[in-house]
Structure formats: structure tokens, C-alpha cells
Design an enzyme around this catalytic site. Sequence first.
Site, PDB file in Angstrom:
ATOM      1  N   HIS A 314      12.012   5.569  -3.641  1.00 30.04           N
ATOM      2  CA  HIS A 314      10.571   5.387  -3.869  1.00 30.04           C
ATOM      3  C   HIS A 314       9.825   4.967  -2.623  1.00 30.04           C
ATOM      4  O   HIS A 314       8.647   4.607  -2.709  1.00 30.04           O
ATOM      5  CB  HIS A 314      10.314   4.327  -4.934  1.00 30.04           C
ATOM      6  CG  HIS A 314      10.800   4.698  -6.286  1.00 30.04           C
ATOM      7  ND1 HIS A 314       9.999   5.305  -7.221  1.00 30.04           N
ATOM      8  CD2 HIS A 314      12.010   4.552  -6.856  1.00 30.04           C
ATOM      9  CE1 HIS A 314      10.700   5.505  -8.326  1.00 30.04           C
ATOM     10  NE2 HIS A 314      11.929   5.070  -8.123  1.00 30.04           N
ATOM     11  N   LYS A 494      -3.975  -1.168  -6.859  1.00 28.79           N
ATOM     12  CA  LYS A 494      -2.575  -0.972  -6.455  1.00 28.79           C
ATOM     13  C   LYS A 494      -2.104  -2.257  -5.787  1.00 28.79           C
ATOM     14  O   LYS A 494      -2.943  -3.087  -5.419  1.00 28.79           O
ATOM     15  CB  LYS A 494      -2.452   0.210  -5.498  1.00 28.79           C
ATOM     16  CG  LYS A 494      -3.496   0.211  -4.380  1.00 28.79           C
ATOM     17  CD  LYS A 494      -3.459   1.484  -3.550  1.00 28.79           C
ATOM     18  CE  LYS A 494      -4.201   2.638  -4.178  1.00 28.79           C
ATOM     19  NZ  LYS A 494      -3.321   3.718  -4.644  1.00 28.79           N
ATOM     20  N   ARG A 495      -0.780  -2.406  -5.617  1.00 33.85           N
ATOM     21  CA  ARG A 495      -0.279  -3.563  -4.884  1.00 33.85           C
ATOM     22  C   ARG A 495      -1.000  -3.681  -3.552  1.00 33.85           C
ATOM     23  O   ARG A 495      -1.422  -2.678  -2.981  1.00 33.85           O
ATOM     24  CB  ARG A 495       1.216  -3.393  -4.590  1.00 33.85           C
ATOM     25  CG  ARG A 495       2.135  -3.570  -5.767  1.00 33.85           C
ATOM     26  CD  ARG A 495       3.567  -3.301  -5.348  1.00 33.85           C
ATOM     27  NE  ARG A 495       3.693  -1.973  -4.762  1.00 33.85           N
ATOM     28  CZ  ARG A 495       4.521  -1.659  -3.759  1.00 33.85           C
ATOM     29  NH1 ARG A 495       5.307  -2.576  -3.230  1.00 33.85           N
ATOM     30  NH2 ARG A 495       4.584  -0.434  -3.290  1.00 33.85           N
ATOM     31  N   LYS A 500      -1.332   0.822   2.351  1.00 34.57           N
ATOM     32  CA  LYS A 500      -2.280   1.352   1.355  1.00 34.57           C
ATOM     33  C   LYS A 500      -3.716   1.208   1.833  1.00 34.57           C
ATOM     34  O   LYS A 500      -4.634   1.797   1.269  1.00 34.57           O
ATOM     35  CB  LYS A 500      -2.076   0.652   0.015  1.00 34.57           C
ATOM     36  CG  LYS A 500      -0.702   0.932  -0.610  1.00 34.57           C
ATOM     37  CD  LYS A 500      -0.499   0.121  -1.882  1.00 34.57           C
ATOM     38  CE  LYS A 500       0.896   0.259  -2.466  1.00 34.57           C
ATOM     39  NZ  LYS A 500       1.102   1.497  -3.235  1.00 34.57           N
ATOM     40  N   THR A 601       0.854   6.792  -8.539  1.00 33.82           N
ATOM     41  CA  THR A 601       0.730   7.232  -9.926  1.00 33.82           C
ATOM     42  C   THR A 601      -0.636   6.846 -10.488  1.00 33.82           C
ATOM     43  O   THR A 601      -1.124   7.490 -11.415  1.00 33.82           O
ATOM     44  CB  THR A 601       1.844   6.620 -10.808  1.00 33.82           C
ATOM     45  OG1 THR A 601       1.955   5.230 -10.481  1.00 33.82           O
ATOM     46  CG2 THR A 601       3.173   7.303 -10.574  1.00 33.82           C
ATOM     47  N   LYS A 605      -3.455   8.763 -13.080  1.00 35.85           N
ATOM     48  CA  LYS A 605      -4.149   8.162 -14.231  1.00 35.85           C
ATOM     49  C   LYS A 605      -5.656   8.289 -14.057  1.00 35.85           C
ATOM     50  O   LYS A 605      -6.386   8.634 -15.008  1.00 35.85           O
ATOM     51  CB  LYS A 605      -3.772   6.676 -14.356  1.00 35.85           C
ATOM     52  CG  LYS A 605      -2.307   6.441 -14.649  1.00 35.85           C
ATOM     53  CD  LYS A 605      -1.886   4.993 -14.346  1.00 35.85           C
ATOM     54  CE  LYS A 605      -0.369   4.909 -14.258  1.00 35.85           C
ATOM     55  NZ  LYS A 605       0.086   3.645 -13.666  1.00 35.85           N
TER      56      LYS A 605
HETATM   57  C1  26Q Z   1      12.742  -4.447  -0.987  1.00 35.74           C
HETATM   58  C2  26Q Z   1      13.622  -5.258  -0.311  1.00 35.74           C
HETATM   59  C3  26Q Z   1      14.044  -6.427  -0.881  1.00 35.74           C
HETATM   60  C4  26Q Z   1      13.560  -6.765  -2.128  1.00 35.74           C
HETATM   61  C5  26Q Z   1      12.672  -5.956  -2.807  1.00 35.74           C
HETATM   62  C6  26Q Z   1      12.257  -4.790  -2.233  1.00 35.74           C
HETATM   63  C7  26Q Z   1      11.322  -3.901  -2.952  1.00 35.74           C
HETATM   64  C8  26Q Z   1      10.605  -4.333  -4.051  1.00 35.74           C
HETATM   65  C9  26Q Z   1       9.740  -3.481  -4.720  1.00 35.74           C
HETATM   66  C10 26Q Z   1      11.153  -2.600  -2.555  1.00 35.74           C
HETATM   67  C11 26Q Z   1      10.281  -1.768  -3.227  1.00 35.74           C
HETATM   68  C12 26Q Z   1       9.569  -2.189  -4.316  1.00 35.74           C
HETATM   69  C13 26Q Z   1       8.634  -1.348  -5.037  1.00 35.74           C
HETATM   70  C14 26Q Z   1       8.375  -0.103  -4.698  1.00 35.74           C
HETATM   71  C15 26Q Z   1       7.375   0.725  -5.389  1.00 35.74           C
HETATM   72  O1  26Q Z   1       6.718   0.296  -6.324  1.00 35.74           O
HETATM   73  N1  26Q Z   1       7.239   1.970  -4.947  1.00 35.74           N
HETATM   74  C16 26Q Z   1       6.268   2.874  -5.524  1.00 35.74           C
HETATM   75  O2  26Q Z   1       6.924   3.691  -6.472  1.00 35.74           O
HETATM   76  C17 26Q Z   1       6.018   4.530  -7.146  1.00 35.74           C
HETATM   77  C18 26Q Z   1       6.775   5.262  -8.224  1.00 35.74           C
HETATM   78  O3  26Q Z   1       7.613   6.210  -7.652  1.00 35.74           O
HETATM   79  C19 26Q Z   1       5.327   5.470  -6.189  1.00 35.74           C
HETATM   80  O4  26Q Z   1       4.363   6.189  -6.885  1.00 35.74           O
HETATM   81  C20 26Q Z   1       4.665   4.688  -5.060  1.00 35.74           C
HETATM   82  O5  26Q Z   1       4.164   5.588  -4.088  1.00 35.74           O
HETATM   83  C21 26Q Z   1       5.665   3.743  -4.432  1.00 35.74           C
HETATM   84  O6  26Q Z   1       5.034   2.912  -3.478  1.00 35.74           O
END
Ligand code: 26Q
Length: 756
Positions: A314, A494-495, A500, A601, A605
Site C-alpha cells: 500500500h 485524509k491522514r 499528501k 480511496t 467516494k
Molecule cells: C509503518 C511502519 C511501522 C509501523 C506502521 C507503519 C504503517 C502504518 C500505517 C505503514 C502504513 C500505514 C498505512 C498505510 C495506508 O493507509 N496506506 C493507504 O492505503 C490505501 C488503501 O490501499 C491507499 O488508497 C492509500 O493511497 C495509501 O496511502
Amino acid sequence: MDLKERLEQTTRERFGLAPDRCDDRQLYEALLIVTRRAAEERPAPAGERKLYYFSAEFLMGKLLDNNLLALGLRDQAQELLASWGRDLNAVEEQEPEPSLGNGGLGRLAACFLDSIAALGLPGDGVGLCYHYGLFRQKFVDNRQAEFPDPWIGEESWLIPTETVFPVSCGGFDLKAKLWDVAIPGAHSGVANRLHLFDVEEPAPPPEQGIVFDKTDIVHHLTSFLYPDDGDEAGRLLRVYQQYFMVSAGAQLILQELKERGYSPAELADHTVIQINDTHPSMVIPELIRLLTAQGLTMDEAIEQVSRTCAYTNHTILAEALEKWPMAFIEKVAPQLVPIIRELDRRAREVCPDPALAILDEKGLVHMAHMDIHYGFSVNGVAALHTEILKKSELKGFYGLYPDRFNNKTNGVTLRRWLEACNPALTRLIDECIGGGWRQDPGRLVGLMDFMDNDRVLSHLLTVKQSARERFCRTLREAQGIELDPNSIFDVQIKRLHEYKRQQMNALYVIQKYLEIREGRLPEHSVTVLFGAKAAPAYVMARHIIHLILCLQRLIENDPVVRPWLRVVMLENYNVTWAEQLIPAADISEQISLASKEASGTGNMKLMANGAVTLGTLDGANVEIAELVGPGNIYTFGAHSDRVLRLYDDRGGARYRSLDYYHTPRVERLVDFLLSPELLELGDARALAELWRDMKGKDWFMALLDVEEYISVKDLAVRQYGDRKSWARKMLVNIAKSGYFSSDRTIRQYNQDIWHL
Ligand code: 26Q
């Protein structure tokens, strides 16, 4: 099932009252109990193969409305409540939203569970039962403050089970207690389960914000999602969480395999595990360990697991690719160490390139590498994203295993993100093309036949207008802010992350603020709405929130600017906010630096609800642009290939923010961060740090794109004035959004990967 009877019985038993004498809280509880039971009673889908979707996040949102809809009880419930003089919406407000996710990845998992059940496929979710969620966001002194976000009351969607699995963590043992949430499928008559594991004695909420003893694993393992990893205890706690989740999940899989009458040696024929990003990757060595304990040889166990596991990537941000020190794994799950070493040894035999190894020379375990070597499928989440993985980030792996790579463009469930959240638009669509799009969302293209139908176009504008008015009422009640429903709702939800580029949107606000102060009024009033949580330890993201809140305050206090420009940051943005705001949105901000957003996503929406995208050619925006055509989207910015070159050290073409800062227009915008009016409201140190970073570093190249961004946004605001032509853009966006139904995505996963 007789809803009326069951509700009457439930309120009588629990509260000694007839339903019409209950308050909203009691009615909610009764509806929850009755709906939960109806979902629980549904049979599981039949099948020889079963999917387990492993994810650290499941951002489910409120479930009452969704479950009533899936169970075919929503209209009945609405009428029943109305007959008691009550309003289902008011009752639904009583429901707390579980915050078991952070953003896109978690919400995707929730949409997928909805679609898997709706398609009648056997597939359960596996995750953790966090008691206090990610965190509840409050704004204090124009800054984000974090608090626990408890959601499990006396009654909740959790169904207790008898299942408990032992999880052995170097030196002490944990017990993983299983709770289930039933996931009824719309129109399918079946229900799957979301399996959430919890510790035996979860800790009460911390007294001071979200600060707790991170070494107290036994009680706090399931307190929060993504506990602060600023220190070693926090990072270790994350590894404990991951191991706890996958060990219990793997035991559940093997137990169910046995119950279904198959032997461990048949695992791969009857099971598929989708690994949602790398957080659940330890399921690979853990399953191998459990299979060898059940008598398989190492070769056999590895073979079974490799044919069972599939990995979804992702993110292309290097810093988000998980690498854990082997020393951590040694401490948390020493039993996995010899297995991971063996997997690394075998991988090096297949491919001697150390860049593709699992264990690197620093002793770090590369979770994604383990997934790719020991899984049968690797997928990205949008066409561009998968291409970038193949030709850049995971190039070596693509060379090694070209057949494993595939794309699955994300999707969203239109049941929640259109039908449930936007009934007025749903009615209009039904009037135009009938209800068949629910089964086959591709049929939404039938709306294209109404491009010249003035009645439909003007109805569409009315629906949007009412949605903005409704949102204004909600916001007034929640945050005491009064907005103009005739203003353009420009939405970025979004986050919070630098890639972003919420900060670039803030620069737009500054530009407009300065223009209006100079007497140059825009063609239409604009309301810029943000919703975002920043990871607590992510300093720059907190600074950006601070900047936005200061701008919000600055404009609130300015009677000249206020009628033309507003900024609002929603407090504690979550699924419930999204459901209220998305129907009201006019412009969908999707402005990540090209190549950085895997898919997005929210873009889908918003499109389905008739917002027009203002975006870079990144993630799924590329596919949106292809579908709607150039007249129905506003694109701008450097393309991904150029961006990738700008990051490249070779050739001397590297991005230098100062080159872009030193242009008359840009310098003025960035320097506004240090203006007296902003410093009066904000924290000088935070603003200066942000200013210095934007000017001298700007890792995500906001200054590269900001001028074109502002002028394209100006164009959108101007063209908004031609209401009929704007309504056509809205209609095209809705018509083409069927492709982004998660039902389509899940059909593709099933056809290409799962074979359920
Ligand atoms: C990484 C290292 C250590 C601990 C946690 C993490 C971590 C935590 C959360 C890495 C990634 C996330 C979240 C990622 C995320 O939400 N990605 C999003 O996924 C969506 C669904 O596929 C995409 O639409 C987005 O583009 C993408 O940012």
C-alpha cells in the site's frame, strides 16, 4: 424475522418499557441487540476454500445503518421507528464509532469485508481488538491533542466466543481471546466474521491522554493502534501486537482447517491469506512453525505457506516499509528466529543479491521481502502504483518473480458510500436508471443519457445544495461553526502527511487571503474543509495542523475576508464525519506529489457523490481522469516520471526547493508563515520550523506544483459559476464511479488470486 416483535421483546426485557417509551439510547441498544442477533444467525458462505484477510486496521465505521441495509431491514426499521414517532437517524447518533484504523488501508479492509460478504464469498477478517482505537483528536490552542477513544460499551457489536489461543512470547505467555463481529452480506443471505483478538485482562484507559506503560504488554497489548514508536518500548510493543495477532490468527486457521475435515498438509488447497501491508507478515514464519509442529517437514511447511499467502503493498514511501531488528523478534518471539534465518538462507540461494535478502547486514528483517519470497502474489492498489513497484521500488523482485506481480485497483463499497450516506442522490439515480446499479455498479454509466436533461441536472444541483445545508447544521451542532451553504465546499480529507500536501492547500488559502485583503475578490466564495489526524510523533504533520488551525482562526476574526473565504478543520475526523461531508463536497482535493499516493480511496467516494476532482496524476486519480475525460477533472502538477527523476541523485537534476521559493509569488506565500498576523495567533517555533522546512527542504515538492495548483483551482472556482456545465461534470463523475465499486475489486481478487 419480525423486527417489531423482537424490538418490543428486547426493550421490555431490558428496560421494562415499550419501544415508544424508550429514549434514543435505549432504542439504539435494542436495535443493536436485535440486528446483531439477526446477523449472527445468518449462515456462513459455503466453499472449499476460505479467505482470511489479515490486517492491523479495520476502520469499520458505525455498523447499525450498514447492517440494517445488508439484512434488508433498513426500510422496515425506519417505518417502525416513525410509527413510534422516532427518527432512525437520531437513534443512530447514539452509536460510538470504533476507531480501529487510521486511514485508507483500514477503511479498504472494511470495504472489502462488506463486498466479500455481499458476493457470498467465504472470507473472514483477522485483526486486533484495540480498546482505545488510534486516538480521539481534540484541538487545544490551535494544536492537536490526543485522548483515548473508547468504543466498547456494555453492549457492542462484539460477539463473545469460547475461543482462546495461547501465544508464547519469549519468557511469558499470553492468552488471545477471540471476539467476533458478524459481517452480513447485502443481498447474499450469508454472513462472514471479523475476528478480533484481545488480551485476557485489558487495561483501563490511561489517565493522562494516551500515555501509558508500554512495557506492560500483558495489559496494554490491545490498548491502542500504532502506539507511539518514538522509543524502543513503543517499537517492541508494536512487534508484540503483530506477533499476537498473527499467532492467534494462524492457530484459528489451522483449527478451522481441521474442523472442515482437512489435514495440515492440505492447507494451501483450502486456505488463502491476504496480508494487508506488512503488519501481519510474521504470519508466514508463524504458520511454518505451527505446521512443522504438526508433523510437516520444513520443505512441506514452506511449500504450503508459500501457496497460501498473498501480499498487498500500500505504499511506496521507503520510511513506511517495515524493517524490524532481529533482536526485537528474538525478544518477542524467539521461536521465529531460526525460521526467519532459514527463510533468508533459502532466499539467498534463489537470489544472491543482498538487496533482495530478508535479513540485511544491519540485522534488520525486511518484512516485505519475506512476503514476496514466500507468497504467491504481490499486488499494488492502482495501475500507476503497480507499475512503479515493478519498475522502481520492487524492480529486483519483479525481475525474479514477474508472474507474482499484479494490480488490483482499489474500490469502495457504494452501499455505505452512496446508498447509505446519500439517500437523496440515490433516489435521483434510481429515478433515472432504476435500481440495477446496486447489483452491477457499471450500470451507473446509464446516467450519461441524462447529460442534456435540464430537469435531472438541476435536481442534481439541488441535491448537492441540500447536502451542504445539512452538513452546515451538523457542523454547527458539533463545533459551533456557522458556514455559508452557498459557498463552494472544497474538501481535503485524509491522514495528515507531507506527501499528501495539505500544506500546499494551506498556501492556496494564504494566496486567497492576501488577494481578498488587497480587494481582489474571488468569483465565488470558497470554504476549504480539512479532516486529518496526524500521527502523534510526526512533528511536521502536527505543525501543518497548527498552521491550518491558525489560518482558520485568522479568517474567523476577519470580517473582510470571511464572506469570501473560510477554512475549517474538523475535529476528530473519522468515518462518521466522512459520511456527512462527502455528499456535500463540490471539489475533491487529491493533490499528493505524483508517485507517492498508492491509490487513494477518498477520491472514489467523493467522485461517486458528484464532487469534481482537483488532483495530480497520482494513484487512482490517473484512472479517474481516464474514465471521466479531461473536461470533468482538474489535473495539474509534475508527472510521476519527472518526480522520480527529481529524486534521482544522478544527472544533477535533483529537486532544490530554494529554486522555487525564490520566485516572487511563492516567496510571499511561504513567508506569510512568519507574518505578524499569524505569529500573533500561533506558536512562533512551530511556524518557523515549518517555514524553514518548506523553504529549504520541501521533500514532497509542494513549491514545485503550488503555482499551477493555485491557477487550476482558480479555474475550477470560475467554472463552478456555470452551474449547468458544472452539473454535467458532476453527472459524469457519478456515472463513471461504478468502476470503483469494491465489488469489482473483490471479483478481481477472487478471479486472479483467491479462487474461492
Ligand atoms: C509503518 C511502519 C511501522 C509501523 C506502521 C507503519 C504503517 C502504518 C500505517 C505503514 C502504513 C500505514 C498505512 C498505510 C495506508 O493507509 N496506506 C493507504 O492505503 C490505501 C488503501 O490501499 C491507499 O488508497 C492509500 O493511497 C495509501 O496511502
